[in-house]
Design a protein around this motif. Structure first.
Motif, PDB file in Angstrom:
ATOM      1  N   SER A 105      -1.691   5.465   6.837  1.00  0.00           N
ATOM      2  CA  SER A 105      -0.397   6.070   7.065  1.00  0.00           C
ATOM      3  C   SER A 105      -0.187   6.416   8.535  1.00  0.00           C
ATOM      4  N   CYS A 155      -5.610   6.164   2.275  1.00  0.00           N
ATOM      5  CA  CYS A 155      -4.220   5.990   2.653  1.00  0.00           C
ATOM      6  C   CYS A 155      -4.179   5.458   4.077  1.00  0.00           C
ATOM      7  N   CYS A 176       0.198  11.372   4.330  1.00  0.00           N
ATOM      8  CA  CYS A 176       0.205  10.254   3.394  1.00  0.00           C
ATOM      9  C   CYS A 176       1.497  10.292   2.574  1.00  0.00           C
ATOM     10  N   PHE A 177       2.066   9.118   2.324  1.00  0.00           N
ATOM     11  CA  PHE A 177       3.292   9.001   1.545  1.00  0.00           C
ATOM     12  C   PHE A 177       3.030   8.091   0.344  1.00  0.00           C
ATOM     13  N   ASN A 178       3.944   8.120  -0.610  1.00  0.00           N
ATOM     14  CA  ASN A 178       3.779   7.276  -1.793  1.00  0.00           C
ATOM     15  C   ASN A 178       3.628   5.806  -1.424  1.00  0.00           C
ATOM     16  N   PHE A 179       4.368   5.364  -0.420  1.00  0.00           N
ATOM     17  CA  PHE A 179       4.341   3.944  -0.072  1.00  0.00           C
ATOM     18  C   PHE A 179       3.178   3.577   0.852  1.00  0.00           C
ATOM     19  N   THR A 180       2.428   4.576   1.345  1.00  0.00           N
ATOM     20  CA  THR A 180       1.249   4.277   2.170  1.00  0.00           C
ATOM     21  C   THR A 180      -0.056   4.619   1.445  1.00  0.00           C
TER      22      THR A 180
END
Length: 381
Positions: free
Chosen positions: A104, A102, A109-113
């Motif tokens: 980020s 990831c 960590c995020f869904n888009f990263t």
């Protein structure tokens, strides 16, 4: 992502009455070359990727005003090299009840990263090491994994524990590393570093800043005439760490500009960092879009740096096995590097769908190089 491409060339605007004639002329001028079918060498004009010889690719350098595509080096000057990379810089996070790759911010960590579960890439590393029993890979982790024993269990699950270089055997006071031959004989062919100090004692993973010095990444690292160390790093001229990583890439990478960065500016910065490190060449060189250049690029610079380090010669090709330091063969640097006939590079050079990878084996002492969104190219010592 490392993407190699060729920009098209056009003609100036023409009067309507001669448009067809000029169009035909442009096709003749820009889609035919004096060489073709894999015979074009470094700096030769090319029209298609298949025009260039093995280890080369067809591209241009708009940042230097060079819009006519030419063949440029895209491979290391070592016959067994795929194209130069044998290492990865990976950001790892706890995510979705697993460990993910990831890129980020704020340690989360995020869904888009998020990219993908780290096990996928590590299994590819295991496959590579299994199929290439004389190769060595290094992984540097920007570590945001807080699961107890999470990292070491991850590497074990990927089958990489059998290649692990024990942290207890790593030189901790700036001593030399074992030779490549010794590492291969012991099957210590995977080196792993973490950014969390406590994991050295807890999980047996080497703490990066105990073994490595590094200059500033991003824009501070591309300021000509200056090569400051990162705040996490010891001074570049410290004798307590035996590995030196040189970063050379802007904070916001632009692929079209990389060919310019990899010409004179990179060569000058290599000299600046050499002096800043107390006349020590780096073991690792991190760049963006390593195949982008105005000709020889990163690989020519690596050849020169490796030659000076290994044998005191102006290129690694001039080194002679068993000869005294400074005894150099009188060789002309070839316009096209010797290769293992891997063919032309025409697109992305990737480690499957994960981060890219590249290598330069070491004939004396081990020295490596890496990549994540950038590439580390190995310098021999």
């Amino acid at each position: 992502m490392l993407v190699c491409f060729m920009d098209s060339c056009g003609l100036c605007r023409a009067y309507a009455t001669s448009y067809l004639l000029l169009t035909l002329l442009s096709l003749f001028l820009f889609h035919s070359t004096a060489c073709s079918n894999g015979n074009c060498q470094v700096l030769d004009s090319c029209a298609t990727p298949t025009d260039c010889g093995p280890g080369l690719y067809c591209g241009n350098c708009p940042a230097l005003g060079k819009r006519q595509p030419i063949c440029t080096r895209g491979q290391a000057n070592i016959p067994t090299a795929i194209n130069g990379v044998r290492g990865l810089m990976l950001d790892m996070y706890d995510f979705n009840n697993d460990i993910w790759l990831c890129h980020s911010f704020r340690g989360q960590c995020f869904n888009f990263t998020a990219f993908q579960p780290a096990i996928n890439t590590l299994k590819e590393v295991e496959s590579f090491l299994s199929q290439n029993p004389t190769e060595i890979v290094t992984i540097i982790i920007e570590d945001y994994v807080h699961t107890p024993k999470g990292l070491i269990n991850l590497f074990t699950s990927a089958g990489l524990d059998k290649y692990w270089f024990p942290v207890t055997k790593m030189p901790k006071k700036g001593e030399d590393w074992p030779t490549v031959t010794e590492m291969v004989q012991s099957n210590y062919r995977l080196l792993v570093f973490t950014s969390i100090a406590s994991k050295e004692s807890e999980e047996g993973i080497a703490y990066q800043w105990r073994y490595m010095v590094e200059n500033e990444a991003g824009d501070p690292g591309v300021k000509q005439g200056s090569c400051p160390n990162r705040k996490e790093s010891q001074p570049l001229n410290s004798k307590k760490a035996s590995l030196f990583l040189q970063n050379y890439f802007p904070t916001y990478p632009v692929e079209d500009d990389a060919c310019k960065e990899h010409s004179t500016p990179l060569a000058e910065m290599a000299g600046t960092c050499y002096k800043a490190a107390g006349n020590v060449m780096p073991n690792f060189l991190a760049v963006n879009f390593y195949m982008r250049s105005d000709g020889g690029g990163v690989f020519d610079i690596l050849d020169k740096m490796n030659g000076q380090t290994l044998c005191g010669c102006n290129t690694v090709q001039a080194c002679q096995a068993g000869a005294p330091f400074g005894s150099c063969k009188n060789v002309a640097v070839p316009r096209s590097p010797p290769t293992n006939n891997m063919g032309s590079f025409t697109g992305s050079v990737q480690f499957s769908s994960s981060a890219s990878i590249v290598h330069c084996p070491n004939c004396l002492l081990f020295k490596l190089f890496y990549l994540s969104l950038m590439v580390f190219l190995l310098l021999l010592r």
